[in-house]
Write an enzyme that holds these catalytic residues in place. Sequence first.
Site, PDB file in Angstrom:
ATOM      1  N   LEU A  21       0.827  -1.213   0.000  1.00 11.21           N
ATOM      2  CA  LEU A  21       0.000   0.000   0.000  1.00 11.21           C
ATOM      3  C   LEU A  21       0.863   1.265   0.000  1.00 11.21           C
ATOM      4  O   LEU A  21       0.329   2.371  -0.041  1.00 11.21           O
ATOM      5  CB  LEU A  21      -0.925   0.001   1.213  1.00 11.21           C
ATOM      6  CG  LEU A  21      -1.951  -1.125   1.268  1.00 11.21           C
ATOM      7  CD1 LEU A  21      -2.747  -1.064   2.564  1.00 11.21           C
ATOM      8  CD2 LEU A  21      -2.870  -1.088   0.062  1.00 11.21           C
ATOM      9  N   LYS A  70      16.900  -5.655   3.483  1.00  7.16           N
ATOM     10  CA  LYS A  70      17.318  -4.603   4.409  1.00  7.16           C
ATOM     11  C   LYS A  70      18.794  -4.683   4.799  1.00  7.16           C
ATOM     12  O   LYS A  70      19.405  -3.664   5.103  1.00  7.16           O
ATOM     13  CB  LYS A  70      16.438  -4.601   5.655  1.00  7.16           C
ATOM     14  CG  LYS A  70      15.025  -4.126   5.382  1.00  7.16           C
ATOM     15  CD  LYS A  70      14.227  -4.042   6.658  1.00  7.16           C
ATOM     16  CE  LYS A  70      12.835  -3.513   6.372  1.00  7.16           C
ATOM     17  NZ  LYS A  70      12.135  -3.147   7.604  1.00  7.16           N
ATOM     18  N   ASN A  91      16.259   0.716   5.904  1.00  3.92           N
ATOM     19  CA  ASN A  91      14.946   0.678   5.247  1.00  3.92           C
ATOM     20  C   ASN A  91      14.668   1.943   4.439  1.00  3.92           C
ATOM     21  O   ASN A  91      13.638   2.044   3.804  1.00  3.92           O
ATOM     22  CB  ASN A  91      13.826   0.418   6.256  1.00  3.92           C
ATOM     23  CG  ASN A  91      13.612   1.560   7.216  1.00  3.92           C
ATOM     24  OD1 ASN A  91      14.435   2.473   7.310  1.00  3.92           O
ATOM     25  ND2 ASN A  91      12.526   1.520   7.954  1.00  3.92           N
ATOM     26  N   ASP A 106      13.089   2.330  11.425  1.00  8.63           N
ATOM     27  CA  ASP A 106      12.271   1.430  12.242  1.00  8.63           C
ATOM     28  C   ASP A 106      12.475   1.673  13.738  1.00  8.63           C
ATOM     29  O   ASP A 106      11.513   1.775  14.492  1.00  8.63           O
ATOM     30  CB  ASP A 106      12.583  -0.039  11.931  1.00  8.63           C
ATOM     31  CG  ASP A 106      12.123  -0.463  10.555  1.00  8.63           C
ATOM     32  OD1 ASP A 106      11.140   0.123  10.050  1.00  8.63           O
ATOM     33  OD2 ASP A 106      12.736  -1.389   9.986  1.00  8.63           O
TER      34      ASP A 106
END
Length: 116
Positions: A21, A70, A91, A106
Site C-alpha cells: 500500500l 534490508k 529501510n 524502524d
Amino acid sequence: MEINGKTKLMGLIGNPVEHTLSPAIHNTIAEYMEENMVYVPFPVESNMEAAINGAYALGIQGMNITVPYKSDVIPYLSDIDKEASIIGAVNTLVRTENGFKGYNTDLPGLYRAILS
C-alpha cells in the site's frame, strides 16, 4: 497529479512488492503536500548491486527497502547512518552526490511509539 520532467521519482525495493500500500500512501501525501513526486514499487528478484546502481543512474531521489533486502543492500551504499550500522539493516535510502545513504527509521519509529 501531473507527471513531468521535474517530477521526483521515489520508490520501494523488495520482493514481493505487488501487494504494498506504500504507493497509495506516499502518493496521497505528495498530492496533499503539493509535491511534484511519484512513488512506485520496484520488484527486485536478484542483483541488488545492479538495482541500486540503476536507480542512481536514473535519478531516483530516494527509496524504501523492504524484505528481504534490508541487510543485503548495505554493501552497495555510499554511506550508512550510525544507527543503521549498529542495527545492521536499512529501510530508507536518500540520494547524495556519491550514491545512496542508508538509514533505519524502524528503531526511532518504535521508540516514539513506546513513548506515546
